[in-house]
Scaffold this active site. Structure first.
Site: not given
Ligand SMILES: *Cc1c(COP(=O)(O)O)cnc(C)c1O
Length: 381
Positions: A188
């Site tokens: 991210k």
């Molecule tokens: C990555 C992601 C999540 C979850 O995040 P984590 O930190 O991996 O638990 C939720 N929603 C979307 C759209 C994502 O891409």
């Protein structure tokens, strides 16, 4: 292999983590609140609560907004499964709103149609979780206007979108929503290894979120329901979880946050270069955007056979292309709930053709040229 995404860790990030490791507290110290304040300031929102991961952030957001058994929650079928699962953790039922062909975000037209029919059938949702897909904000103002008459809650899944903007303000400012969540997973915008955030302007909500993050326990005298029995006394006032984040992670998050604007600028420039290099190819490119956080650069091929062929050729050339996402309603665990092929046609046709090209801050120009030349070779096969 050129991965489709990858974290960027520099010497300052490492030094910050080492300093945290050498301090007195490696969890529950001063860095977590400092990180929360820095994020809240960056996003121009009243408060931010850091948790173990983005999924935990979604779970706590649903719990704190009192989503429970018998409730209905709507989200987008083109997202990571966590966007839908969070409501089910609370006992609610999930349904989906099909996507818009141009943005791949939840379609406003479909939302309006679904609200009208749900109103007649008495199946209105208590909350909607729009996903800022690939880093591009949903039309929050319009979504808010559509749901306002029904008192529906609004949770932004901005896992892709930290560093992006909407209406001249940072995504996360919660101007139109009850709260907004981010993920700090390595792929991210910025990372803490694992990590998540819930942002809100509602200080009662953030108080509940902090309680739920820590087993539902408070040590604050002024909040006790019973009389304190002494200095050791604490109370569990709700059933919560251990969804805390460590000082080590917060140190990394603080350091990464200083690099966020640079990361987003690099992603945007890479996206613009893809736009130019792919201009002559017969593929659908993402809509240009100055405000997206550019989490993903997704092209759409002519059909599923073409996508399969291009995917295989690029993987063969050691380019880590990927597909985001398999529609959530087609997962076996969701089909068992009654969803089936054909339920959300736009999501399904998008999924058949989509391919994510490598995009991350440290992707080099020559790697990008290589990706495009291999893509060109594969696409004309
Ligand atoms: C990555 C992601 C999540 C979850 O995040 P984590 O930190 O991996 O638990 C939720 N929603 C979307 C759209 C994502 O891409």
């Amino acid at each position: 292999m050129i991965p489709y995404s990858r974290q960027s860790i520099n010497a300052d990030d490492i030094a910050a983590v080492v300093a945290a490791l050498n301090s007195d507290f490696i969890t529950q110290g001063a860095l977590v609140p400092a990180f929360e304040r820095a994020i809240a300031d960056y996003c121009k929102v009243a408060d931010a609560v850091a948790v173990a991961n983005g999924t935990a952030a979604l779970h706590l957001a649903c719990l704190a907004l009192k989503i429970t058994t018998g409730d209905i929650v709507w989200t987008s079928p083109i997202s990571f499964v966590a966007s839908a699962n969070c409501a089910r953790y609370c006992g609610a039922a999930v349904d989906f709103v099909d996507i818009d062909e141009e943005t791949q975000n939840m379609s406003l037209l479909e939302l309006q149609k679904k609200l009208n029919s749900a109103k007649k059938q008495n199946t209105l949702p208590v909350a909607i979780i729009p996903v800022h897909f690939a880093g591009r904000s949903c039309a929050m103002q319009e979504i808010k206007n559509l749901i306002q008459p029904y008192g529906i809650k609004l949770i932004e899944d901005a896992a892709h979108a930290l560093g992006g903007q909407y209406q001249g303000l940072p995504i996360g400012c919660c101007q139109h929503s009850d709260c907004c969540i981010f993920s700090l997973h390595p792929l991210k915008s910025i990372t803490t290894g694992e990590g998540g955030l819930i942002l809100t302007n509602d200080l009662e909500l953030s108080k509940t979120l902090r309680l739920l993050r820590n087993h539902g326990i408070t040590r604050n005298n002024s909040e006790f329901e019973y009389d304190s029995a002494g200095g050791w006394y604490y109370e569990q006032q709700q059933l919560g979880f251990n969804y805390r984040i460590t000082e080590i992670q917060a140190a990394l998050g603080l350091s990464q946050l200083t690099r966020l604007n640079e990361f987003i600028a690099k992603r945007r420039n890479l996206a613009m270069r893809y736009d130019a290099l792919l201009a002559h190819l017969p593929i659908k490119k993402p809509l240009p955007s100055e405000n997206s956080a550019w989490h993903l650069y997704i092209i759409e091929l002519k059909n599923a056979a073409k996508r399969q062929q291009v995917y295989s050729a690029l993987r063969q050339a050691k380019i880590g292309v990927n597909v985001h996402y398999i529609p959530v309603h087609l997962q076996p665990d969701y089909q068992r709930l009654g969803f089936k092929l054909g339920d959300f046609p736009q999501a399904e046709s998008y999924y058949g053709n989509a391919l994510s090209l490598p995009l991350f801050p440290d992707l080099t120009e020559s790697e990008q040229f290589y990706v495009v030349s291999e893509l060109q070779r594969a696409a004309v096969l």
